[in-house]
Design a protein around this motif. Sequence first.
Motif, PDB file in Angstrom:
ATOM      1  N   GLU A  68      -5.523   9.183   1.319  1.00 55.82           N
ATOM      2  CA  GLU A  68      -5.770   7.936   2.021  1.00 55.82           C
ATOM      3  C   GLU A  68      -4.780   6.867   1.557  1.00 55.82           C
ATOM      4  O   GLU A  68      -4.231   6.939   0.456  1.00 55.82           O
ATOM      5  N   ARG A  69      -4.601   5.882   2.392  1.00 56.10           N
ATOM      6  CA  ARG A  69      -3.765   4.747   2.016  1.00 56.10           C
ATOM      7  C   ARG A  69      -4.451   3.969   0.904  1.00 56.10           C
ATOM      8  O   ARG A  69      -5.644   3.651   1.003  1.00 56.10           O
ATOM      9  N   GLU A  70      -3.707   3.675  -0.150  1.00 49.75           N
ATOM     10  CA  GLU A  70      -4.293   2.972  -1.286  1.00 49.75           C
ATOM     11  C   GLU A  70      -3.537   1.688  -1.572  1.00 49.75           C
ATOM     12  O   GLU A  70      -2.317   1.612  -1.402  1.00 49.75           O
ATOM     13  N   GLN A  75       6.447  -0.736   9.080  1.00 51.22           N
ATOM     14  CA  GLN A  75       6.496   0.649   9.531  1.00 51.22           C
ATOM     15  C   GLN A  75       6.479   1.657   8.376  1.00 51.22           C
ATOM     16  O   GLN A  75       6.290   2.843   8.615  1.00 51.22           O
ATOM     17  N   GLY A  76       6.639   1.206   7.166  1.00 52.54           N
ATOM     18  CA  GLY A  76       6.614   2.098   6.017  1.00 52.54           C
ATOM     19  C   GLY A  76       8.006   2.510   5.581  1.00 52.54           C
ATOM     20  O   GLY A  76       8.920   2.648   6.398  1.00 52.54           O
ATOM     21  N   TYR A 102       3.840   0.862   2.468  1.00 56.79           N
ATOM     22  CA  TYR A 102       3.660  -0.065   3.570  1.00 56.79           C
ATOM     23  C   TYR A 102       3.363  -1.460   3.023  1.00 56.79           C
ATOM     24  O   TYR A 102       2.701  -1.594   1.989  1.00 56.79           O
ATOM     25  N   CYS A 103       3.799  -2.464   3.748  1.00 59.15           N
ATOM     26  CA  CYS A 103       3.374  -3.815   3.429  1.00 59.15           C
ATOM     27  C   CYS A 103       2.496  -4.329   4.562  1.00 59.15           C
ATOM     28  O   CYS A 103       2.697  -3.984   5.734  1.00 59.15           O
ATOM     29  N   PHE A 134       0.851  -1.181   0.000  1.00 56.65           N
ATOM     30  CA  PHE A 134       0.000   0.000   0.000  1.00 56.65           C
ATOM     31  C   PHE A 134       0.891   1.237   0.000  1.00 56.65           C
ATOM     32  O   PHE A 134       2.055   1.173   0.360  1.00 56.65           O
ATOM     33  N   ARG A 135       0.318   2.360  -0.370  1.00 60.02           N
ATOM     34  CA  ARG A 135       1.069   3.596  -0.285  1.00 60.02           C
ATOM     35  C   ARG A 135       0.152   4.715   0.188  1.00 60.02           C
ATOM     36  O   ARG A 135      -1.059   4.683  -0.015  1.00 60.02           O
ATOM     37  N   GLN A 136       0.783   5.684   0.808  1.00 58.73           N
ATOM     38  CA  GLN A 136       0.027   6.827   1.299  1.00 58.73           C
ATOM     39  C   GLN A 136       0.830   8.087   1.066  1.00 58.73           C
ATOM     40  O   GLN A 136       1.926   8.262   1.605  1.00 58.73           O
TER      41      GLN A 136
END
Length: 124
Positions: free
Chosen positions: A43-45, A116-117, A94-95, A36-38
């Motif tokens: 929003e996180r996508e 943790q990103g 993020y995973c 995911f990414r933000q």
Amino acid sequence: VQLQASGGGLVQPGGSLRLSCAASGFTLDYFAIGWFRQAPGKEREGVSCISSSDGSTDYADSVKGRFTISRDNAKNTVYLQMNSLKPDDTAVYYCGAGRPILSTIRSPSAYYYWGQGTLVTVSS
């Protein structure tokens, strides 16, 4: 139980990065893994997901053909190879590990464990 995301950095447009998501305390191959990414103010996508069963993959339209997700169960690690990066790819990545159903594979709420990103910045 921990996920560790790494591999982010600063890259020029058109460049490449490979992100890693390493697990400790549990076995990744029992879970689907999603990236995911933000971006700031957004929003996180969901970007990409790989299943636990047959290794099938899913990609958001915005990254299809540029990003490749893969898993190495022996290393308990999932990778996201990102090519042809664009400024719009700039975000914290993020995973997550979970057991989503097909309709929720891009939904953050379907994932139980998170790393943790790692920050990816695409800029000239």
